[in-house]
Design a protein around this motif. Structure first.
Motif, PDB file in Angstrom:
ATOM      1  N   ARG A 258      22.999  -4.098 -10.257  1.00 47.45           N
ATOM      2  CA  ARG A 258      22.334  -5.145  -9.000  1.00 47.45           C
ATOM      3  C   ARG A 258      20.569  -4.191  -8.811  1.00 47.45           C
ATOM      4  O   ARG A 258      20.559  -3.116  -8.643  1.00 47.45           O
ATOM      5  N   GLY A 259      19.699  -4.500  -7.750  1.00 46.63           N
ATOM      6  CA  GLY A 259      18.593  -3.387  -7.520  1.00 46.63           C
ATOM      7  C   GLY A 259      17.705  -3.617  -8.424  1.00 46.63           C
ATOM      8  O   GLY A 259      18.021  -4.607  -9.740  1.00 46.63           O
ATOM      9  N   ASN A 260      16.303  -3.438  -8.370  1.00 47.00           N
ATOM     10  CA  ASN A 260      14.803  -2.616  -8.689  1.00 47.00           C
ATOM     11  C   ASN A 260      14.924  -2.199 -10.128  1.00 47.00           C
ATOM     12  O   ASN A 260      15.581  -0.693  -9.567  1.00 47.00           O
ATOM     13  N   ILE A 261      14.267  -2.058 -11.134  1.00 48.93           N
ATOM     14  CA  ILE A 261      14.576  -1.204 -12.449  1.00 48.93           C
ATOM     15  C   ILE A 261      13.241  -0.652 -12.607  1.00 48.93           C
ATOM     16  O   ILE A 261      12.873   0.763 -12.288  1.00 48.93           O
ATOM     17  N   LEU A 262      11.938  -1.753 -11.795  1.00 49.22           N
ATOM     18  CA  LEU A 262      10.832  -1.764 -12.869  1.00 49.22           C
ATOM     19  C   LEU A 262      10.280  -2.346 -12.318  1.00 49.22           C
ATOM     20  O   LEU A 262       9.796  -3.464 -12.358  1.00 49.22           O
ATOM     21  N   SER A 263       8.434  -2.142 -11.257  1.00 48.95           N
ATOM     22  CA  SER A 263       8.017  -2.987 -11.274  1.00 48.95           C
ATOM     23  C   SER A 263       6.140  -2.023 -11.865  1.00 48.95           C
ATOM     24  O   SER A 263       6.204  -1.001 -12.080  1.00 48.95           O
ATOM     25  N   THR A 264       5.332  -3.209 -12.497  1.00 54.75           N
ATOM     26  CA  THR A 264       4.162  -2.985 -13.382  1.00 54.75           C
ATOM     27  C   THR A 264       2.788  -3.681 -12.010  1.00 54.75           C
ATOM     28  O   THR A 264       3.723  -4.985 -11.908  1.00 54.75           O
ATOM     29  N   ARG A 265       1.986  -2.668 -12.036  1.00 54.61           N
ATOM     30  CA  ARG A 265       0.929  -3.349 -11.798  1.00 54.61           C
ATOM     31  C   ARG A 265      -0.422  -2.841 -12.062  1.00 54.61           C
ATOM     32  O   ARG A 265      -0.604  -1.692 -12.282  1.00 54.61           O
ATOM     33  N   GLY A 266      -1.314  -4.196 -12.312  1.00 55.45           N
ATOM     34  CA  GLY A 266      -2.578  -3.975 -12.856  1.00 55.45           C
ATOM     35  C   GLY A 266      -3.727  -4.537 -11.929  1.00 55.45           C
ATOM     36  O   GLY A 266      -3.758  -5.121 -10.905  1.00 55.45           O
ATOM     37  N   ARG A 267      -4.750  -5.133 -12.676  1.00 54.16           N
ATOM     38  CA  ARG A 267      -5.682  -5.570 -12.196  1.00 54.16           C
ATOM     39  C   ARG A 267      -5.911  -6.826 -12.396  1.00 54.16           C
ATOM     40  O   ARG A 267      -6.849  -7.560 -11.084  1.00 54.16           O
ATOM     41  N   THR A 268      -5.099  -7.810 -12.862  1.00 54.22           N
ATOM     42  CA  THR A 268      -4.605  -9.053 -12.992  1.00 54.22           C
ATOM     43  C   THR A 268      -3.172  -9.747 -12.356  1.00 54.22           C
ATOM     44  O   THR A 268      -2.478  -8.766 -12.490  1.00 54.22           O
ATOM     45  N   ASP A 269      -2.841 -10.595 -12.558  1.00 47.05           N
ATOM     46  CA  ASP A 269      -1.824 -10.811 -11.431  1.00 47.05           C
ATOM     47  C   ASP A 269      -1.037 -11.479 -12.210  1.00 47.05           C
ATOM     48  O   ASP A 269       0.988 -10.896 -12.630  1.00 47.05           O
ATOM     49  N   ASP A 270      -1.440 -11.651 -14.186  1.00 49.92           N
ATOM     50  CA  ASP A 270      -0.394 -11.666 -14.899  1.00 49.92           C
ATOM     51  C   ASP A 270       0.320 -10.624 -15.402  1.00 49.92           C
ATOM     52  O   ASP A 270       1.188  -9.696 -16.171  1.00 49.92           O
ATOM     53  N   GLU A 271      -0.193  -9.205 -15.120  1.00 51.02           N
ATOM     54  CA  GLU A 271       0.292  -8.313 -15.338  1.00 51.02           C
ATOM     55  C   GLU A 271       0.794  -6.953 -13.983  1.00 51.02           C
ATOM     56  O   GLU A 271       1.746  -6.222 -14.403  1.00 51.02           O
ATOM     57  N   ASN A 272       0.797  -8.267 -13.243  1.00 50.37           N
ATOM     58  CA  ASN A 272       2.063  -7.701 -12.271  1.00 50.37           C
ATOM     59  C   ASN A 272       3.557  -8.193 -12.150  1.00 50.37           C
ATOM     60  O   ASN A 272       3.829  -9.158 -11.764  1.00 50.37           O
ATOM     61  N   THR A 273       3.980  -7.688 -12.874  1.00 55.75           N
ATOM     62  CA  THR A 273       5.802  -7.989 -12.748  1.00 55.75           C
ATOM     63  C   THR A 273       6.361  -6.796 -11.850  1.00 55.75           C
ATOM     64  O   THR A 273       6.190  -5.494 -11.633  1.00 55.75           O
ATOM     65  N   ARG A 274       7.977  -7.595 -11.791  1.00 56.46           N
ATOM     66  CA  ARG A 274       8.980  -7.004 -11.545  1.00 56.46           C
ATOM     67  C   ARG A 274      10.446  -7.246 -11.939  1.00 56.46           C
ATOM     68  O   ARG A 274      11.042  -8.406 -12.382  1.00 56.46           O
ATOM     69  N   TYR A 275      11.177  -5.825 -12.701  1.00 60.43           N
ATOM     70  CA  TYR A 275      12.689  -5.760 -13.605  1.00 60.43           C
ATOM     71  C   TYR A 275      13.669  -6.128 -12.784  1.00 60.43           C
ATOM     72  O   TYR A 275      13.526  -4.112 -11.719  1.00 60.43           O
ATOM     73  N   ASP A 276      14.665  -6.773 -12.244  1.00 58.29           N
ATOM     74  CA  ASP A 276      15.363  -6.492 -11.459  1.00 58.29           C
ATOM     75  C   ASP A 276      16.793  -6.532 -12.808  1.00 58.29           C
ATOM     76  O   ASP A 276      16.913  -6.827 -13.811  1.00 58.29           O
ATOM     77  N   ALA A 277      18.368  -5.983 -12.564  1.00 57.74           N
ATOM     78  CA  ALA A 277      19.252  -5.763 -13.130  1.00 57.74           C
ATOM     79  C   ALA A 277      20.458  -6.689 -12.565  1.00 57.74           C
ATOM     80  O   ALA A 277      19.767  -7.395 -11.677  1.00 57.74           O
ATOM     81  N   ASN A 278      21.240  -7.636 -13.448  1.00 55.65           N
ATOM     82  CA  ASN A 278      22.045  -7.746 -13.128  1.00 55.65           C
ATOM     83  C   ASN A 278      23.179  -8.039 -13.425  1.00 55.65           C
ATOM     84  O   ASN A 278      23.305  -7.120 -14.585  1.00 55.65           O
ATOM     85  N   PRO A 279      24.036  -8.030 -12.815  1.00 54.36           N
ATOM     86  CA  PRO A 279      25.794  -7.486 -13.422  1.00 54.36           C
ATOM     87  C   PRO A 279      26.325  -8.047 -14.328  1.00 54.36           C
ATOM     88  O   PRO A 279      26.235  -9.289 -14.981  1.00 54.36           O
ATOM     89  N   ASP A 280      26.764  -7.697 -15.017  1.00 57.53           N
ATOM     90  CA  ASP A 280      27.362  -7.251 -16.985  1.00 57.53           C
ATOM     91  C   ASP A 280      28.499  -6.967 -16.995  1.00 57.53           C
ATOM     92  O   ASP A 280      28.940  -5.900 -16.156  1.00 57.53           O
TER      93      ASP A 280
END
Length: 439
Positions: A258-280
């Motif tokens: 669990r928890g955050n892995i990575l986030s990206t930030r750009g000039r547009t909302d489309d470039e702002n993303t967040r990636y989180d871990a999931n149990p497997d």
């Protein structure tokens, strides 16, 4: 009349491209230009284009002129943006699939010459003795200066079985070094596993489309082979130049529940993303297994995503030397039959909010190799911060000193690997292994 029509059509084309793909040029002394100022600049471009067509001493290739202009516009932004003609675009797709023709080196453009970020394991370049940090100044006796990165890469590719001579400048060496390499199909295993003193070692050479599958298979094979005797894992990302971001996210997730892995930030909302871990099932398989990640000056981009996530989430101890510091995301934007453009669209950030752009990731434990005398001083690479035109990171101080990229071929002489295995086996202390984060 003909010139006026061409210029009008050209200006319309430029304005469509500008509107479709975002940011227009800015004069840093005055801020963003008004629409009228932009049109004036584009009119100047059209006027110059017309004069070249009409008055240059020989009739120019207009298609090449346009593509050179596009290339110049993109490469002026930062070292990683650029234009890909149809052949270059196909090469990129082959590269990320893990099979391609050429020499087997990851390169960047620096001060109009080619710097080797990393030779790829078990390829012609690696076998010929090309080292990370080498500067390629000539290809078959022709100066690299004046070529774009993609043009230089295209010259290094060629018919399988043919030779190319690289003229290389190495720091600390008085004379240039000429190395002849025979081109070959570069098909390599991105993941290799081994066992040292009840410690599983996973070497990931590059983040191609097969990276996560290779890591998953490697973890399962090592766990099956050693069972409860497995004392820990070492993930070796040294001299791994990166690759596909989604593969980096999948691999970090393999070690996190669990928890955050990575986030990206750009000039547009489309470039702002967040990636989180999931149990497997995979992270459950190694949930209680101590993990060390090896990095060095050649660990870049996707390697830094994985290392930064596991460090911030306190899942792994990082060991080695500071990483390269490439913390920007490049989007490949197809342009139909005209190829594609590679455009820097965002920065990526570790779970704690660090931007590693031009700063790199500092290991928890800094361990140096015994560098052979003939390579001492030449094994150091400042990384992203040394590239002209690099974008800033904003949250960390930029690197100013070199980080070693040397890894001995003999694992028995590999200080970093030996230290990691000893640490897991309790020769030093297991305090370096905090519990897995619950956030």
């Amino acid at each position: 009349m003909k010139s006026s029509i061409v210029r009008a059509l050209w200006l319309s084309f430029i304005m469509i491209i500008a509107g479709a793909h975002g940011a227009l040029a800015q004069d840093q002394s005055t801020g963003p230009m008004s629409d009228d100022e932009v049109y004036q600049e584009l009119n100047l471009f059209g006027e110059i284009f017309d004069r070249i067509r009409d008055e240059y001493v020989d009739a120019p290739n207009e298609r090449e002129l346009v593509r050179a202009a596009i290339q110049g516009m993109l490469t002026s932004l930062d070292p990683h943006s650029g234009y890909l003609d149809p052949n270059d675009f196909e090469d990129v797709r082959e590269d990320t699939q893990g099979t391609f023709g050429g020499l087997g080196i990851e390169v960047i453009m620096e001060n109009e010459v080619i710097r080797v970020v990393s030779p790829i394991d078990e390829t012609p370049a690696a076998r010929a003795g090309v080292l990370a940090g080498d500067l390629i100044v000539e290809l078959d006796g022709v100066e690299v200066r004046g070529l774009s990165l993609d043009q230089a890469v295209d010259k290094m590719r060629g018919e399988i079985g043919t030779d190319i001579e690289l003229t290389i400048v190495r720091e600390g060496r008085d004379d240039p070094l000429n190395i002849t390499i025979t081109r070959d199909i570069i098909t390599f295993r991105v993941v290799r596993t081994s066992v040292r003193d009840n410690v599983g070692v996973i070497r990931l050479a590059r983040f191609t489309g097969q990276a996560y599958a290779g890591i998953e298979d490697g973890i399962r094979e090592l766990r099956s082979e050693m069972g409860d005797d497995m004392k820990g894992l070492v993930l070796d990302l040294r001299n791994n130049p990166g690759g596909l971001v989604d593969q980096a996210v999948y691999i970090a997730d393999a070690f996190l529940a669990r928890g955050n892995i990575l986030s990206t930030r750009g000039r547009t909302d489309d470039e702002n993303t967040r990636y989180d871990a999931n149990p497997d099932d995979l992270d459950k398989l190694i949930a209680d297994i101590p993990l060390i990640v090896l990095i060095n000056g050649g660990s870049a981009s996707a390697s830094e995503i994985v290392a930064g996530a596991l460090q911030d989430q306190q899942r792994a101890t990082l060991l080695g030397t500071r990483s390269f510091g490439k913390g920007s995301v490049q989007s490949i934007i197809p342009l139909g039959e005209n190829g594609a453009m590679r455009l820097t669209t965002s920065r990526y950030y570790t779970p704690s909010g660090r931007s590693i752009q031009a700063a790199g990731i500092t290991p928890d434990i800094e361990i140096f190799q015994d560098v052979p005398e003939e390579l001492q001083g030449r094994d150091l690479l400042i990384g992203e911060a040394a590239l002209d035109g690099h974008i800033d990171g904003g949250t960390e101080k930029e690197a100013t000193t070199g980080s070693s990229v040397f890894v001995p071929a003999d694992p028995d002489k590999d200080n970093q690997l030996k230290y990691a295995v000893d640490l897991i086996n309790g020769v030093e202390t297991n305090e370096a292994f905090p519990p897995k984060a619950d956030n």
